[in-house]
Write a protein that holds these residues in place. Structure first.
Motif, mmCIF file in Angstrom:
data_model
loop_
_atom_site.group_PDB
_atom_site.id
_atom_site.type_symbol
_atom_site.label_atom_id
_atom_site.label_comp_id
_atom_site.label_asym_id
_atom_site.label_seq_id
_atom_site.Cartn_x
_atom_site.Cartn_y
_atom_site.Cartn_z
ATOM 1 N N THR A 79 80.114 108.779 40.318
ATOM 2 C CA THR A 79 80.933 109.362 41.038
ATOM 3 C C THR A 79 82.506 108.787 40.695
ATOM 4 O OG1 THR A 79 80.560 108.137 42.997
ATOM 5 C CG2 THR A 79 79.361 110.184 42.921
ATOM 6 N N GLY A 80 82.595 107.947 39.785
ATOM 7 C CA GLY A 80 83.766 107.095 39.688
ATOM 8 C C GLY A 80 84.903 108.117 38.906
ATOM 9 N N GLY A 81 84.405 109.078 38.589
ATOM 10 C CA GLY A 81 85.395 109.922 37.363
ATOM 11 C C GLY A 81 85.320 109.321 36.066
ATOM 12 N N GLN A 82 85.558 110.190 35.138
ATOM 13 C CA GLN A 82 85.423 110.012 33.772
ATOM 14 C C GLN A 82 85.965 111.069 32.961
ATOM 15 O OE1 GLN A 82 80.786 110.784 32.767
ATOM 16 N NE2 GLN A 82 81.222 108.871 33.139
ATOM 17 N N TYR A 83 86.195 111.200 31.627
ATOM 18 C CA TYR A 83 86.554 112.320 31.260
ATOM 19 C C TYR A 83 85.438 113.319 30.353
ATOM 20 C CZ TYR A 83 91.237 110.482 32.006
ATOM 21 O OH TYR A 83 92.162 110.071 32.969
ATOM 22 N N GLU A 84 85.745 114.475 29.950
ATOM 23 C CA GLU A 84 84.714 115.183 29.565
ATOM 24 C C GLU A 84 84.059 114.424 28.165
ATOM 25 O OE1 GLU A 84 86.631 118.848 28.618
ATOM 26 O OE2 GLU A 84 86.622 119.474 30.855
ATOM 27 N N GLU A 110 81.320 121.627 33.618
ATOM 28 C CA GLU A 110 81.803 122.598 32.885
ATOM 29 C C GLU A 110 82.465 121.673 31.901
ATOM 30 O OE1 GLU A 110 84.043 125.211 35.355
ATOM 31 O OE2 GLU A 110 82.284 125.861 36.132
ATOM 32 N N TYR A 111 82.747 121.931 30.587
ATOM 33 C CA TYR A 111 83.479 121.260 29.587
ATOM 34 C C TYR A 111 84.612 122.185 28.981
ATOM 35 C CZ TYR A 111 79.976 117.469 30.365
ATOM 36 O OH TYR A 111 79.201 116.555 30.791
ATOM 37 N N ASN A 112 85.518 121.435 28.066
ATOM 38 C CA ASN A 112 86.595 122.054 27.396
ATOM 39 C C ASN A 112 87.350 122.811 28.493
ATOM 40 O OD1 ASN A 112 87.532 122.861 24.924
ATOM 41 N ND2 ASN A 112 86.839 124.890 24.964
ATOM 42 N N ASN A 113 87.756 122.044 29.522
ATOM 43 C CA ASN A 113 88.796 122.572 30.501
ATOM 44 C C ASN A 113 90.245 122.041 29.972
ATOM 45 O OD1 ASN A 113 87.140 123.821 32.563
ATOM 46 N ND2 ASN A 113 86.349 121.819 32.482
ATOM 47 N N ALA A 114 91.194 122.723 30.615
ATOM 48 C CA ALA A 114 92.570 122.111 30.338
ATOM 49 C C ALA A 114 92.918 120.737 31.017
ATOM 50 C CB ALA A 114 93.588 123.130 31.028
ATOM 51 N N ASN A 115 92.286 120.471 31.892
ATOM 52 C CA ASN A 115 92.164 119.040 32.598
ATOM 53 C C ASN A 115 90.846 118.377 32.193
ATOM 54 O OD1 ASN A 115 92.067 116.751 34.034
ATOM 55 N ND2 ASN A 115 92.850 117.450 35.719
ATOM 56 N N TYR A 117 89.481 115.997 32.994
ATOM 57 C CA TYR A 117 88.941 114.866 33.957
ATOM 58 C C TYR A 117 87.459 115.479 34.488
ATOM 59 C CZ TYR A 117 88.635 111.589 37.979
ATOM 60 O OH TYR A 117 88.188 110.772 38.807
ATOM 61 N N LEU A 118 86.482 114.731 34.693
ATOM 62 C CA LEU A 118 85.343 115.310 35.248
ATOM 63 C C LEU A 118 84.884 114.293 36.376
ATOM 64 C CD1 LEU A 118 82.770 117.134 35.068
ATOM 65 C CD2 LEU A 118 81.899 115.414 33.487
#
Length: 145
Positions: A79-84, A110-115, A117-118
């Motif tokens: 839950t600490g955030g990361q990138y796709e 969901e992947y391949n988003n404009a932002n 960040y996951l």
């Protein structure tokens, strides 16, 4: 494709990766002295306490997901955030191995988003997904109060 592990006597119908019957959660390595932990570490620590699980410190997101694939950990909750790009390939491998993967609230990843960040993810044995997501939801609801 690997099938989910058979139910274990350690938790009724919940599988455990350890011979001792203690569930294992892949966790972020301990920070260096004076260093800061990931913001989500507190949630993972509380989840481990609720599940009476062992936190197994490891490196990258890929290594943690692979530990679940290999059966060395029952779940990876982040839950600490990361990138796709940090989780796309590990999640694909986990899903190909028959594992469950989603956001911590159960929504699809969901992947391949404009932002790119996951904010969070869960990779686990499908036999424990509902219980794990329920426990995470309880912790998040408690924090919201």
């Amino acid at each position: 494709m690997r099938s989910p592990r058979a139910p274990s006597p350690c938790r009724g119908s919940t599988p455990c990766s350890r011979a001792t019957g203690t569930p294992a959660l892949a966790a972020t390595r301990a920070p260096a002295p004076g260093g800061l932990a990931h913001p989500g570490d507190t949630l993972v620590q509380r989840l481990a306490a609720e599940l009476d699980a062992e936190l197994v410190p490891m490196g990258s997101a890929g290594f943690k997901a692979a530990a679940v694939v290999r059966g060395e950990a029952d779940a990876y909750v982040h839950t600490g955030g990361q990138y796709e790009w940090d989780s796309a390939a590990p999640v694909a491998v986990a899903r190909a191995a028959g594992l469950f993967a989603s956001r911590v609230d159960g929504r699809p990843l969901e992947y391949n988003n404009a932002n790119p960040y996951l904010p969070d993810l869960v990779v686990c044995n499908p036999l424990i997904a509902d219980e794990l997501l329920g426990r995470v939801a309880s912790i998040l609801e408690e924090d919201a109060r």
